[in-house]
Scaffold this active site. Structure first.
Site, PDB file in Angstrom:
ATOM      1  N   GLU A  73       0.817  -1.139   0.022  1.00  0.00           N
ATOM      2  CA  GLU A  73      -0.160   0.020  -0.162  1.00  0.00           C
ATOM      3  C   GLU A  73       0.726   1.364   0.151  1.00  0.00           C
ATOM      4  O   GLU A  73       0.477   2.245  -0.494  1.00  0.00           O
ATOM      5  CB  GLU A  73      -1.036  -0.027   1.229  1.00  0.00           C
ATOM      6  CG  GLU A  73      -1.923  -1.308   1.183  1.00  0.00           C
ATOM      7  CD  GLU A  73      -3.013  -1.038   0.231  1.00  0.00           C
ATOM      8  OE1 GLU A  73      -3.093  -0.161  -0.594  1.00  0.00           O
ATOM      9  OE2 GLU A  73      -3.761  -2.069   0.322  1.00  0.00           O
ATOM     10  N   GLU A 104      -5.140   4.962  -0.430  1.00  0.00           N
ATOM     11  CA  GLU A 104      -3.902   4.339   0.036  1.00  0.00           C
ATOM     12  C   GLU A 104      -3.467   4.524   1.467  1.00  0.00           C
ATOM     13  O   GLU A 104      -3.012   3.556   2.296  1.00  0.00           O
ATOM     14  CB  GLU A 104      -2.735   4.495  -0.773  1.00  0.00           C
ATOM     15  CG  GLU A 104      -3.093   4.313  -2.522  1.00  0.00           C
ATOM     16  CD  GLU A 104      -3.847   2.847  -2.851  1.00  0.00           C
ATOM     17  OE1 GLU A 104      -3.729   2.100  -1.847  1.00  0.00           O
ATOM     18  OE2 GLU A 104      -4.039   2.522  -4.009  1.00  0.00           O
ATOM     19  N   HIS A 107      -5.677   2.657   3.389  1.00  0.00           N
ATOM     20  CA  HIS A 107      -5.231   1.077   3.358  1.00  0.00           C
ATOM     21  C   HIS A 107      -3.955   0.771   4.364  1.00  0.00           C
ATOM     22  O   HIS A 107      -3.977  -0.354   4.993  1.00  0.00           O
ATOM     23  CB  HIS A 107      -4.998   0.669   1.824  1.00  0.00           C
ATOM     24  CG  HIS A 107      -6.213   0.867   0.961  1.00  0.00           C
ATOM     25  ND1 HIS A 107      -6.089   0.728  -0.303  1.00  0.00           N
ATOM     26  CD2 HIS A 107      -7.587   0.921   1.255  1.00  0.00           C
ATOM     27  CE1 HIS A 107      -7.302   0.929  -0.594  1.00  0.00           C
ATOM     28  NE2 HIS A 107      -8.032   1.045   0.110  1.00  0.00           N
ATOM     29  N   TYR A 113      -3.764  -1.052  12.014  1.00  0.00           N
ATOM     30  CA  TYR A 113      -4.732  -1.386  12.928  1.00  0.00           C
ATOM     31  C   TYR A 113      -4.906  -2.772  13.220  1.00  0.00           C
ATOM     32  O   TYR A 113      -4.935  -3.117  14.331  1.00  0.00           O
ATOM     33  CB  TYR A 113      -6.132  -0.742  12.313  1.00  0.00           C
ATOM     34  CG  TYR A 113      -7.450  -1.068  13.182  1.00  0.00           C
ATOM     35  CD1 TYR A 113      -7.722  -0.591  14.310  1.00  0.00           C
ATOM     36  CD2 TYR A 113      -8.726  -1.816  12.366  1.00  0.00           C
ATOM     37  CE1 TYR A 113      -8.847  -1.085  15.029  1.00  0.00           C
ATOM     38  CE2 TYR A 113      -9.610  -2.149  13.110  1.00  0.00           C
ATOM     39  CZ  TYR A 113      -9.970  -1.752  14.297  1.00  0.00           C
ATOM     40  OH  TYR A 113     -11.056  -1.855  14.984  1.00  0.00           O
ATOM     41  N   GLU A 177      -2.035  -3.384  -8.383  1.00  0.00           N
ATOM     42  CA  GLU A 177      -3.326  -3.519  -7.898  1.00  0.00           C
ATOM     43  C   GLU A 177      -4.082  -4.369  -8.464  1.00  0.00           C
ATOM     44  O   GLU A 177      -5.143  -4.643  -8.174  1.00  0.00           O
ATOM     45  CB  GLU A 177      -3.701  -2.195  -7.939  1.00  0.00           C
ATOM     46  CG  GLU A 177      -3.095  -0.958  -7.387  1.00  0.00           C
ATOM     47  CD  GLU A 177      -3.471   0.319  -7.247  1.00  0.00           C
ATOM     48  OE1 GLU A 177      -3.653   1.014  -8.237  1.00  0.00           O
ATOM     49  OE2 GLU A 177      -3.936   0.874  -6.161  1.00  0.00           O
ATOM     50  N   GLU A 211      -9.951  -0.653  -4.570  1.00  0.00           N
ATOM     51  CA  GLU A 211      -8.727  -1.075  -5.562  1.00  0.00           C
ATOM     52  C   GLU A 211      -9.533  -1.321  -7.031  1.00  0.00           C
ATOM     53  O   GLU A 211      -8.889  -1.003  -7.833  1.00  0.00           O
ATOM     54  CB  GLU A 211      -7.980  -2.496  -5.026  1.00  0.00           C
ATOM     55  CG  GLU A 211      -7.291  -2.218  -3.978  1.00  0.00           C
ATOM     56  CD  GLU A 211      -6.250  -1.086  -3.960  1.00  0.00           C
ATOM     57  OE1 GLU A 211      -6.000  -0.860  -5.102  1.00  0.00           O
ATOM     58  OE2 GLU A 211      -5.563  -0.738  -2.971  1.00  0.00           O
ATOM     59  N   HIS A 214      -9.156   1.964  -8.393  1.00  0.00           N
ATOM     60  CA  HIS A 214      -8.110   2.627  -8.798  1.00  0.00           C
ATOM     61  C   HIS A 214      -7.624   1.813 -10.310  1.00  0.00           C
ATOM     62  O   HIS A 214      -7.106   2.346 -10.998  1.00  0.00           O
ATOM     63  CB  HIS A 214      -7.143   1.921  -7.815  1.00  0.00           C
ATOM     64  CG  HIS A 214      -7.238   2.388  -6.505  1.00  0.00           C
ATOM     65  ND1 HIS A 214      -6.663   2.044  -5.208  1.00  0.00           N
ATOM     66  CD2 HIS A 214      -8.082   3.385  -5.835  1.00  0.00           C
ATOM     67  CE1 HIS A 214      -7.157   2.990  -4.231  1.00  0.00           C
ATOM     68  NE2 HIS A 214      -8.019   3.805  -4.448  1.00  0.00           N
TER      69      HIS A 214
END
Ligand code: FE
Ligand code: MN
Length: 330
Positions: A73, A104, A107, A113, A177, A211, A214
């Site tokens: 990412e 991004e 992400h 997290y 991607e 994605e 993207h």
């Protein structure tokens, strides 16, 4: 006015717009807004910490995918800001690139997290792109296609440099991607189908939704550059792109086989290889190139199970329907 390398374009004047599709992708991205903290990791943490729920091989699979995505990412974000943005002179495309760069960052935040909630060793996760051969090979392949653009003196001025720029776009949008993310998506969504690590699975669904946009934007950008500079799309260059995609497929299948050895999740390694080939054919068609593999989709559930517009209520108040239409599996 052209989409890249246009010295006459004032990058500060977004109106009137010429490439309305870029604006549509921007609006779709905004409508799909999400943050990782909106997804609870409670069940994942319980499963991760209780012995016997997640098998040793499943743990390896999860760690390998987290390791790949955690740095991929950032590689993608850095490519947008450091390699692409300067040369894409059209203002509405730049507006989309800024939106994508933010996504991004979201992400990247997702993997922070995940590491935090599961208590993973960040050094282990974030060094996997240097220490794990199947990850390193994918990243180095894509980075190799963009190196010359990162040189501060690079400018798009002729056929040769336009082709260099297209290699970067194809490397990141179509290969990174569009191909390198998809075996991982299939693995993590497959775990979720088995009620394992459902929080991470849901985060992967939202990443996959982003994605898919993207990828669609990247392909429209590539097609527009080719339309505006048809002399660069030679038979030789087309063949080179086909070979790049074929090589990407070998790297992605090696990754999938290592991450998901036979029998795990009721899926065989060869099904993952088929899936990667099926995805690669779709990408080739989208670039106007002929299919190479003619492999049918072994994971029909990837298109069905991830259709957030139909079965997700979680974000319903915010994302009324999937903005790109139809299946997430672009
Ligand atoms: Fe991303
Ligand atoms: Mn992306």
């Amino acid at each position: 006015m052209s989409i890249i390398k246009d010295k006459k374009t004032d990058p500060n004047k977004i109106l009137p717009m010429k490439y309305l599709w870029a604006r549509t992708y921007y609006k779709n991205g905004v409508a799909n807004n999400w943050t990782p903290e909106e997804v609870s990791m409670q069940l994942d943490v319980e499963q991760w910490k209780s012995p016997g729920v997640i098998s040793a091989k499943e743990r390896e699979l999860i760690l390998l995918n987290l390791g790949f995505f955690a740095t991929a990412e950032s590689l993608t974000a850095n490519n947008i800001v450091l390699a692409l943005y300067k040369h894409v002179t059209n203002p509405e495309c730049r507006q989309y690139l800024l939106r994508q760069a933010f996504e991004e960052a979201v992400h990247t935040d997702t993997f922070i997290y995940c590491c935090d909630s599961l208590g993973l060793d960040p050094d282990m996760i974030y060094s996997m792109y240097e220490t794990v051969d199947v990850i390193k090979a994918k990243d180095e392949f894509v980075v190799g296609l963009t190196k010359s653009i990162l040189n501060g003196n690079f400018e798009v001025v002729d056929t040769n440099t336009t082709q260099m720029f297209l290699r970067d776009l194809i490397g990141f949008y179509v290969i990174m991607e569009g191909i390198f993310f998809y075996a991982g998506f299939a693995m993590m969504l497959s775990l979720k189908r088995h009620q394992k690590m459902v929080g991470i699975g849901e985060q992967f669904e939202y990443i996959m939704r982003d994605e898919s946009i993207h990828l669609a934007f990247g392909c429209d950008l590539i097609s527009t550059i080719i339309q505006e500079n048809p002399e660069v799309w030679t038979a030789e260059f087309q063949q080179e792109i086909v070979e790049l995609i074929k090589h990407a497929v070998t790297l992605e299948t090696a990754y999938a086989v290592q991450a998901c050895p036979d029998g795990l999740l009721g899926i065989s390694s060869s099904q993952f290889c088929d899936y990667v080939e099926y995805i690669a054919d779709r990408r080739l068609l989208r670039l106007g190139l002929p299919k190479v593999y003619h492999t049918p989709n072994p994971f029909l559930w990837m298109s069905e199970a991830t259709d957030l517009s139909k079965e997700k209520n979680f974000f319903e108040t915010r994302v009324t329907e999937y903005q790109s239409g139809g299946s997430l599996e672009w």
